[in-house]
Design a protein around this motif. Structure first.
Motif, PDB file in Angstrom:
ATOM      1  N   ILE A 215     -55.867 -23.502  20.904  1.00  0.00           N
ATOM      2  CA  ILE A 215     -54.431 -23.682  20.725  1.00  0.00           C
ATOM      3  C   ILE A 215     -54.125 -25.152  20.411  1.00  0.00           C
ATOM      4  CG2 ILE A 215     -54.016 -24.103  23.182  1.00  0.00           C
ATOM      5  CD1 ILE A 215     -51.756 -21.900  21.000  1.00  0.00           C
ATOM      6  N   CYS A 216     -53.157 -25.357  19.524  1.00  0.00           N
ATOM      7  CA  CYS A 216     -52.689 -26.703  19.210  1.00  0.00           C
ATOM      8  C   CYS A 216     -51.432 -26.995  20.017  1.00  0.00           C
ATOM      9  CB  CYS A 216     -52.394 -26.836  17.722  1.00  0.00           C
ATOM     10  SG  CYS A 216     -53.885 -26.818  16.709  1.00  0.00           S
ATOM     11  N   VAL A 217     -51.508 -28.011  20.847  1.00  0.00           N
ATOM     12  CA  VAL A 217     -50.367 -28.470  21.644  1.00  0.00           C
ATOM     13  C   VAL A 217     -49.777 -29.655  20.882  1.00  0.00           C
ATOM     14  CG1 VAL A 217     -49.603 -29.309  23.885  1.00  0.00           C
ATOM     15  CG2 VAL A 217     -51.572 -27.760  23.734  1.00  0.00           C
ATOM     16  N   GLU A 218     -48.540 -29.524  20.366  1.00  0.00           N
ATOM     17  CA  GLU A 218     -48.019 -30.576  19.494  1.00  0.00           C
ATOM     18  C   GLU A 218     -46.505 -30.791  19.643  1.00  0.00           C
ATOM     19  OE1 GLU A 218     -47.922 -29.878  15.276  1.00  0.00           O
ATOM     20  OE2 GLU A 218     -48.530 -27.793  15.505  1.00  0.00           O
ATOM     21  N   PRO A 219     -46.078 -31.374  20.744  1.00  0.00           N
ATOM     22  CA  PRO A 219     -44.650 -31.638  20.907  1.00  0.00           C
ATOM     23  C   PRO A 219     -44.125 -32.601  19.853  1.00  0.00           C
ATOM     24  CG  PRO A 219     -45.924 -32.781  22.579  1.00  0.00           C
ATOM     25  CD  PRO A 219     -46.860 -31.860  21.895  1.00  0.00           C
ATOM     26  N   TRP A 248     -47.127 -35.836  18.545  1.00  0.00           N
ATOM     27  CA  TRP A 248     -48.501 -35.925  19.029  1.00  0.00           C
ATOM     28  C   TRP A 248     -49.092 -34.517  19.091  1.00  0.00           C
ATOM     29  CZ3 TRP A 248     -51.663 -40.036  20.290  1.00  0.00           C
ATOM     30  CH2 TRP A 248     -51.065 -41.314  20.300  1.00  0.00           C
ATOM     31  N   GLU A 249     -50.375 -34.401  18.751  1.00  0.00           N
ATOM     32  CA  GLU A 249     -51.004 -33.074  18.721  1.00  0.00           C
ATOM     33  C   GLU A 249     -52.496 -33.167  18.973  1.00  0.00           C
ATOM     34  OE1 GLU A 249     -51.588 -29.318  15.573  1.00  0.00           O
ATOM     35  OE2 GLU A 249     -50.938 -31.298  14.848  1.00  0.00           O
ATOM     36  N   HIS A 250     -53.003 -32.200  19.735  1.00  0.00           N
ATOM     37  CA  HIS A 250     -54.444 -31.999  19.869  1.00  0.00           C
ATOM     38  C   HIS A 250     -54.754 -30.512  19.780  1.00  0.00           C
ATOM     39  CE1 HIS A 250     -56.368 -35.798  20.521  1.00  0.00           C
ATOM     40  NE2 HIS A 250     -55.638 -36.139  21.570  1.00  0.00           N
ATOM     41  N   SER A 251     -55.949 -30.205  19.248  1.00  0.00           N
ATOM     42  CA  SER A 251     -56.491 -28.854  19.280  1.00  0.00           C
ATOM     43  C   SER A 251     -57.334 -28.714  20.553  1.00  0.00           C
ATOM     44  CB  SER A 251     -57.375 -28.585  18.058  1.00  0.00           C
ATOM     45  OG  SER A 251     -56.663 -28.761  16.851  1.00  0.00           O
ATOM     46  N   VAL A 252     -57.100 -27.651  21.295  1.00  0.00           N
ATOM     47  CA  VAL A 252     -57.753 -27.476  22.596  1.00  0.00           C
ATOM     48  C   VAL A 252     -58.430 -26.115  22.661  1.00  0.00           C
ATOM     49  CG1 VAL A 252     -57.447 -27.583  25.098  1.00  0.00           C
ATOM     50  CG2 VAL A 252     -55.885 -28.865  23.607  1.00  0.00           C
TER      51      VAL A 252
END
Length: 283
Positions: A215-219, A248-252
């Protein structure tokens, strides 16, 4: 009910490691180049060279109608900015969104926000922009940490909103504005897959968090109102009130042993330590 196919098998999770590392390397190259006088198109070229040098290609260029490697959003632009000959100035806030796809067909996606160094005309505005970037980044890490203990994505969205509301911008005394129509997403064979992650509390529980989820968390946040519009280029998302934006975003990846931030060189270890979460490499 979400399709079972959104959850990846262990071998597929291992395939997600390389594109995450390549995406991070491209953003590292961009970070080194951010300075007054550089154009957003030059940043695009730098990211593309970093990706192709590692045997991958830009997945942004696979999006119909888009021909660049990154999105670069400056000041009042929040997300989806198109690289141009625009010259960056000291104090600008710049969000760079980037992704890579390996020859094996796996994808990475990540975004960082930068403040262009140097002496700016309005130091107070620069300070506000740094506050915005910091709280946006913090909300992302709070959400990522929540993946380690939550059962459904709805809980993660609520944690992100809670972080924003608990940390108002010192310069305004108000929480950052949360973009409501732009969301996090699954990632894998495509850059954008199911399920959806809202960056705020919703009535629904959302997808189940279990091994195999990527999942990409990207507020995406603003320093003022959350009202935005699409510019005439049909891509760039800009604040109506002219306030600054940050992304900001990261793939987790979630696996049987824990979580691993695919687009962070250390898997997220440094940032997650304050949350009592230790990321575990994908076996």
């Amino acid at each position: 009910m979400f399709r079972r196919s959104v959850y990846k098998k262990p071998a597929q999770l291992r395939g997600m490691v390389a594109p995450g590392e390549i995406t991070a390397a491209a953003l590292d190259a961009v970070a080194e180049a951010i300075r007054p006088g550089v154009t957003t198109l030059e940043l695009d070229r730098i990211a593309e060279e970093a990706i192709t040098a590692r045997g991958a290609h830009s997945n942004f260029q696979l999006v119909p109608g888009y021909s660049h490697t990154v999105c670069v959003s400056v000041n009042e632009q929040v997300v989806h900015g198109i690289p141009t000959e625009r010259v960056l100035e000291a104090g600008d806030i710049v969000s760079v969104d980037c992704g890579a796809e390996t020859p094996e067909g796996w994808n990475g996606d990540s975004a960082r926000t930068f403040i262009v160094p140097g002496e700016a005309a309005d130091p107070s505005l620069v300070a506000q922009r740094q506050e915005l970037s910091d709280v946006t980044r913090g909300s992302m890490w709070a959400g990522i940490a929540a993946l380690a203990s939550s059962s459904h994505l709805g809980q993660v969205g609520a944690v992100i909103q809670d972080h924003i509301e608990a940390n108002p911008l010192p310069s305004t005394g108000q929480p950052a504005g949360i973009l409501r129509d732009y969301v996090g997403h699954g990632i894998g064979r495509k850059m954008h897959e199911e399920p959806t992650l809202f960056h705020y509390a919703t009535p629904g529980r959302g997808a189940e968090i279990k091994p195999g989820l990527c999942i990409c968390v990207e507020p995406m946040m603003t320093a003022g109102s959350d009202e935005v519009f699409v510019e005439d280029d049909d891509w760039t998302i800009t604040t109506v009130d002219g306030s600054s934006g940050a992304h900001w975003e990261h793939s987790v990846a979630v696996h049987a042993g824990g979580i691993w931030v695919l687009t962070a060189p250390d898997g997220g270890a440094e940032a997650l330590a304050s949350y009592g979460v230790t990321p575990v490499p994908i076996p």
